[in-house]
Design a protein around this motif. Sequence first.
Motif, PDB file in Angstrom:
ATOM      1  N   PHE A  17     -25.263 -18.593  36.185  1.00 38.90           N
ATOM      2  CA  PHE A  17     -25.049 -18.539  34.736  1.00 38.90           C
ATOM      3  C   PHE A  17     -26.352 -18.469  33.970  1.00 38.90           C
ATOM      4  CE2 PHE A  17     -21.086 -19.821  36.352  1.00 38.90           C
ATOM      5  CZ  PHE A  17     -20.135 -19.528  35.392  1.00 38.90           C
ATOM      6  N   ALA A  18     -26.257 -17.918  32.765  1.00 40.24           N
ATOM      7  CA  ALA A  18     -27.364 -18.003  31.822  1.00 40.24           C
ATOM      8  C   ALA A  18     -26.939 -19.017  30.769  1.00 40.24           C
ATOM      9  CB  ALA A  18     -27.612 -16.649  31.166  1.00 40.24           C
ATOM     10  N   ILE A  19     -27.911 -19.668  30.163  1.00 35.78           N
ATOM     11  CA  ILE A  19     -27.589 -20.596  29.070  1.00 35.78           C
ATOM     12  C   ILE A  19     -27.703 -19.843  27.754  1.00 35.78           C
ATOM     13  CG2 ILE A  19     -28.420 -22.594  27.768  1.00 35.78           C
ATOM     14  CD1 ILE A  19     -29.379 -23.801  30.405  1.00 35.78           C
ATOM     15  N   MET A  20     -26.735 -20.019  26.857  1.00 36.69           N
ATOM     16  CA  MET A  20     -26.941 -19.566  25.493  1.00 36.69           C
ATOM     17  C   MET A  20     -27.010 -20.817  24.633  1.00 36.69           C
ATOM     18  SD  MET A  20     -25.187 -16.503  23.304  1.00 36.69           S
ATOM     19  CE  MET A  20     -25.251 -15.266  24.567  1.00 36.69           C
ATOM     20  N   ALA A  21     -28.122 -20.998  23.945  1.00 41.99           N
ATOM     21  CA  ALA A  21     -28.370 -22.253  23.236  1.00 41.99           C
ATOM     22  C   ALA A  21     -28.369 -22.028  21.738  1.00 41.99           C
ATOM     23  CB  ALA A  21     -29.708 -22.822  23.669  1.00 41.99           C
ATOM     24  N   PHE A  22     -27.694 -22.897  21.044  1.00 38.85           N
ATOM     25  CA  PHE A  22     -27.689 -22.807  19.575  1.00 38.85           C
ATOM     26  C   PHE A  22     -27.377 -24.166  18.980  1.00 38.85           C
ATOM     27  CE2 PHE A  22     -23.958 -20.932  21.605  1.00 38.85           C
ATOM     28  CZ  PHE A  22     -22.908 -21.699  21.098  1.00 38.85           C
ATOM     29  N   GLY A  23     -27.016 -24.197  17.712  1.00 35.86           N
ATOM     30  CA  GLY A  23     -26.911 -25.474  17.009  1.00 35.86           C
ATOM     31  C   GLY A  23     -28.325 -25.855  16.620  1.00 35.86           C
ATOM     32  N   GLY A  24     -28.485 -26.865  15.795  1.00 38.11           N
ATOM     33  CA  GLY A  24     -29.817 -27.223  15.321  1.00 38.11           C
ATOM     34  C   GLY A  24     -30.799 -27.492  16.447  1.00 38.11           C
ATOM     35  N   GLY A  25     -30.329 -28.087  17.561  1.00 34.55           N
ATOM     36  CA  GLY A  25     -31.277 -28.536  18.585  1.00 34.55           C
ATOM     37  C   GLY A  25     -31.169 -27.835  19.918  1.00 34.55           C
ATOM     38  N   GLY A  26     -30.352 -26.794  20.000  1.00 37.34           N
ATOM     39  CA  GLY A  26     -30.137 -26.124  21.285  1.00 37.34           C
ATOM     40  C   GLY A  26     -31.434 -25.687  21.936  1.00 37.34           C
ATOM     41  N   GLY A  27     -32.300 -25.051  21.137  1.00 34.87           N
ATOM     42  CA  GLY A  27     -33.531 -24.483  21.677  1.00 34.87           C
ATOM     43  C   GLY A  27     -34.563 -25.503  22.061  1.00 34.87           C
ATOM     44  N   ILE A  28     -34.413 -26.731  21.545  1.00 35.73           N
ATOM     45  CA  ILE A  28     -35.370 -27.772  21.920  1.00 35.73           C
ATOM     46  C   ILE A  28     -35.136 -28.182  23.372  1.00 35.73           C
ATOM     47  CG2 ILE A  28     -36.015 -30.202  21.528  1.00 35.73           C
ATOM     48  CD1 ILE A  28     -35.719 -29.714  18.583  1.00 35.73           C
ATOM     49  N   PHE A  29     -33.867 -28.199  23.762  1.00 35.87           N
ATOM     50  CA  PHE A  29     -33.512 -28.722  25.085  1.00 35.87           C
ATOM     51  C   PHE A  29     -33.295 -27.664  26.167  1.00 35.87           C
ATOM     52  CE2 PHE A  29     -32.184 -32.097  22.169  1.00 35.87           C
ATOM     53  CZ  PHE A  29     -32.840 -33.172  22.745  1.00 35.87           C
ATOM     54  N   ALA A  30     -32.855 -26.463  25.739  1.00 36.64           N
ATOM     55  CA  ALA A  30     -32.321 -25.517  26.724  1.00 36.64           C
ATOM     56  C   ALA A  30     -33.315 -25.141  27.822  1.00 36.64           C
ATOM     57  CB  ALA A  30     -31.803 -24.271  26.027  1.00 36.64           C
TER      58      ALA A  30
END
Lengths: 585, 676
Positions: B436-449
């Motif tokens: 799988f690939a992760i798709m990150a969003f929401g205010g903090g998705g990119g901080i953790f992904a």
Amino acid sequence: MTKVDPITFAVVRNRLISIANGMIETAAHCGVSSFLSTIMDCSFAILDKDAGIISQSEKGILLFLSSSSPATRSCIDYIGKKNIGPGDVIVSTVPEFTGNHTSDAVLFTPIFFRNTLFGYTTSKAHWQDVGAKNTYPTDATNIYEEGLRIPPAKLFQGGKLQPAILDIIKWNSRAPEQVWGDIQAQIAGCHFGEKQVNELLEKYGIETIDACVEEMYDHSERLTRLAIEKIADGTWIAEDFMDSNGIDLDTPIIIKVAVTVKGSNITIDFTGSDPEQRGPMNGLWVTTLSAARMAVKALTNPELPANEGSNRPVTVIAPKGCVYNAGPAAPTFLCGNVASTILELINKALYAVLPERIPASSGGDVCGMGFFGVDIGTGKQWATLSSAAIGNGADFLSDGDNGTVHHSIAGSAGGSGGSIELTESTFPLVIESYQLVQDSGGAGKNRGGLGSRMQIRLLSPATLFAFIEKGKAPHWGVDGGKEGLRNYSVVQPKDGNEFEVLKTSGMQLHSGTIVSATAGGGGGYGNPLERDPEKVRRDVINGYISEERARLDYGVVVDPQSFEIDKAATRRLRSSLLRDGSTAK
Amino acid sequence: MRRLAVDTGGTFTDVVYIDDDTMRIIVDKVPTTPSDLGKGVLEAIRKINIDVSGVALFIHGTTAGLNTIAQRTGVKVGLITTQGFTDILEMTKSSRKDVYNYLWKKPEPLVPRYLRRGVRERTRYTGEITERLDEKEVKEVVGKLKEAGVESIAVCLLHSYTNPENERKIGEIINEVWPGVSVSLSHQVAREVGENTRANTTIISAYMGKAFTGYVSRLSDNLKDMGFRGQLLVLGPSGVLGIEAAREKPLCSLSSGPVGGAAGAAYLARLCGVKNVVTMDVGGTSFDVSIIKDGVNIERHESELMGYPVFNAGIEILSIGAGGGSIARVDSAGLLTVGPESAGASPGPMAYGLGGKEPTVTDAALVNGLIDPDYFLGGEVRLNLELATRGVSDIADKLGISLNKAADGILAVARNNMTTATIEILIGQGYDPRDFAIMAFGGGGGIFAGAIARDMSISRVIVPPDPGVFCARGILTMNLVHTYAQAYARSMDRMVIRELDDVYQLMETSALETLIAEGMSEDKIEYNRYLDMGYQGQYYYIETPVPGGELQEGAKKEIGGSFERLHETRYGHRIEAPLTTTGVRLKATGKIKDMPVPEIKKGKEISRNALKKKRKVYFDGSFLDTQIYERNKLICGNTIAGPAIIEEPFHTTVVMPGQILNVDQLGNLTIHTGGA
């Protein structure tokens, strides 16, 4: 040994737990009997190479869960570790090894990673019928009346089915197809786990996983010891009794425990309990050990996932030949009921020093009863458990839960299998009603949970079995709380007088017979005269308690029409009851 | 076409406006107004300052229904059921959740016992009525409920899924003796087997129905006053639906924003040719994860809503309490825990300076330099580093470690909770995270992904455009979807294919009618049929695809074959047992015109004004000099090596040391982790 970083540790630990949960889900999803699919009368676990428990499913029968490690270990010892190879599936129904009655089969597979043994995925599941003198013998007098005992044997060797073993199982069952279907489900669950664990090994390497497992044990042990240290040192004792052994129906079985807390160690000693019985109410060492460990876990770190580490501070003593450690020839079909008593016996002993963790007695038993027979409509063999839901004990914080399952089977849906509609569409019976029983919860400042009554009408002749405990033994309250209603069932033949049943085996019933199972309530906490009158009033409005018991037990006078509290009368009544001490301790 | 979406979340209300013709996109957010959610919606629209009268489609995701249940502000509901079964709500789902905890308690039933009334009647599972209704008794019961002050009546009789006659009749009697009272009949709300789940579903529908329909009506009026003349659609569990349908089935509104994000991610994944995606939506209070397999969202039929089991078919979302507002604590055994308690929007993280007393994930991220105190929400909220430091150092003292180690620990524990939830949902479906690939969003998705991907050996993280309001953007990609389900217990060998065909035809006719009424044209409608199947004796079923059009006798073999293949793939074996069916399902989709996704400028060089500054950021035990970029200045073809941080007003993307980030044509940021 490799030292693991805390994040790898956390990831691996959680993954191992979720794999165990995935195993039971898989099995329930492909199980073909209600025992496996809806009731979840089963358990799944991942074991290390010495059969120590790494993780276990959080659903199913908890008592099985904790016993899967010693049970699997004794099967491995029997076969010899050297003789187990990749692709083997090993099965056994010998109570002495499994710690359960013959119906609960242990089935496990080794996990090999690149030809090195890492551990095992193991399961226990209730097989619908194993050819005992009847499907659920509650009056057997020796093990030979309790059905097929398969010594630990390879059902699959190197991935190949051993047809002779399967044939023996099928030829000895009244429901061969259901049993084979469920065995395949058990295997599917174990294989799921084996595959997932292998991927984990592939990714992190066996050294890292071993190190994580060791750290899991150490971590659980540390926290368990911390919690035990907080319990006051000393020896705490309790005594209670079980109703009967299934044959001598009027003779109670005395059970005793002495719990000794010393620093961070705890010893559970059942010395002094009655000797091995001639009826099937006999406990087996494997389950006694596991139940005692489970009790400690529930009282120390209930939120921690269970593993070998939390067992380390626990020592269990049950002298050979006592009711908690019966010999190999003893009848043991009701060993589950015996093991269930351990949890609340230990609670009773430790309440004095752990009141913030321990509720009053619950209904105390799985309230087991059920039917089997040949459906006159379809010609098929059927069997089901139809237990009603018990009430839970009240605790210092709140009332007990109404209509729930006993702690020993907390992850299972209980005998009602979760759905009236499903039960009726699967078995030849009609459930006429299923209601909470008014006044069944023990009175108290916090009220015990209500038990329930299920009325079942048979649409086909059937054989009744019942293995109800706590029909006589009290559902005790704590700190002045009163007892909850006892457990029992009543058979109402179509023509003839009704009669009560607690334990019976092989009782033939006609179509049209009504059986009503009453599961009792939990004990109360604290003096009922201290219960907030407003709560008593609400209980009367909701019919949880009658207006009469509101007066007699709680000293609260509620008008049956308006449901208003007569404050003056209540004050008078409460002070006179307090004076008499008729309610209070 | 001009489209507008507003997604009301727990903390913020997000708005997205897209003009297909000019490809103009406006995004913004305003604080959610919990006491009157509609206010926030209108404020959000006003804030972006567009001509509302030109908007053709307005899609709204709201937590109005959910809040009603969470805050227990629904109407007083009475339940009428088969006599002898008024306690099923409290009993039949009797297993315990927190299995070793003796003190664990079930949730209180939504209808107290005195408002649950039985009537004499009986329907068998075969559909045969063995006891007729006593009209007089029903009238009395209704009278009693009326007297008790109920505002809505839920009716759930045993086996009504197979023959709803008695239930329907009760509905008629209620209308006759108490016209105007709201009535929910279980076979209309959820025609499925399982009295406890069906009763709970019906009750929840009755409980929140009034608040939800009132909310939708008020909003519709307010929008008209603003000059809106287009179509108002509401976000449902797997698609959007017209307000008439939503009023009829208020339950469908219970899946809010996260569903929009999951759907938007699937849409984008298909555009980019990415097959398998796990979506991670990190908000203020919750972390929501969902799976996209072969470009399609994974769905489920049953779920649990605040402890109550419900039938509500739709996209499967697993939600845990982990987000920017999650509170960090050290327990008595010296163990660091993060969440599930959240500081929410108020008081929020300590850095907000609104009186927060406990450090949160956001505070930890601030202390370690992952976020810029002056660029939070594009600078709308100024974060106070000093307050955040005070909170985190308290944790550090308790753990006996340095401030930055403590902050890193808080982030690691929060991240680990997220990882565990993600692994669980993937493994639960039998998938390998590495596919799988992760798709990150929401205010903090990119901080953790990026870090989560590293932990899970996932090779790729995609941060889509406008990740901070991605759920609202996702809503705009959804189609009109109506799902139908009906219990259907048959053994396969005795099943009459004509009868099955009739069931599908009826469902499709009804779907067609609804979709046409919602303005859909027939050629844009697609039906997907399924049969819930199992081997005899199995309780769980596998949703098996069924061919469309008129079904012929040969279809049986085809469906049976598909089922056995699915069973074998999933569980590794087939069983020699007859096949049975338990339910019929239909998903009808009305295709809304695809939402265009604009392409961005191409080039190689990173433009000079994209690089904002350098700051020290704490990674894996030490501070590293880290380049900070402005996302909106990056162009397709840009490549950035970590450590780096990409900022935009509502989102921060962290590229870990050793990771490489690419910008593609659609403006996606793709992080290559170098793993697997």
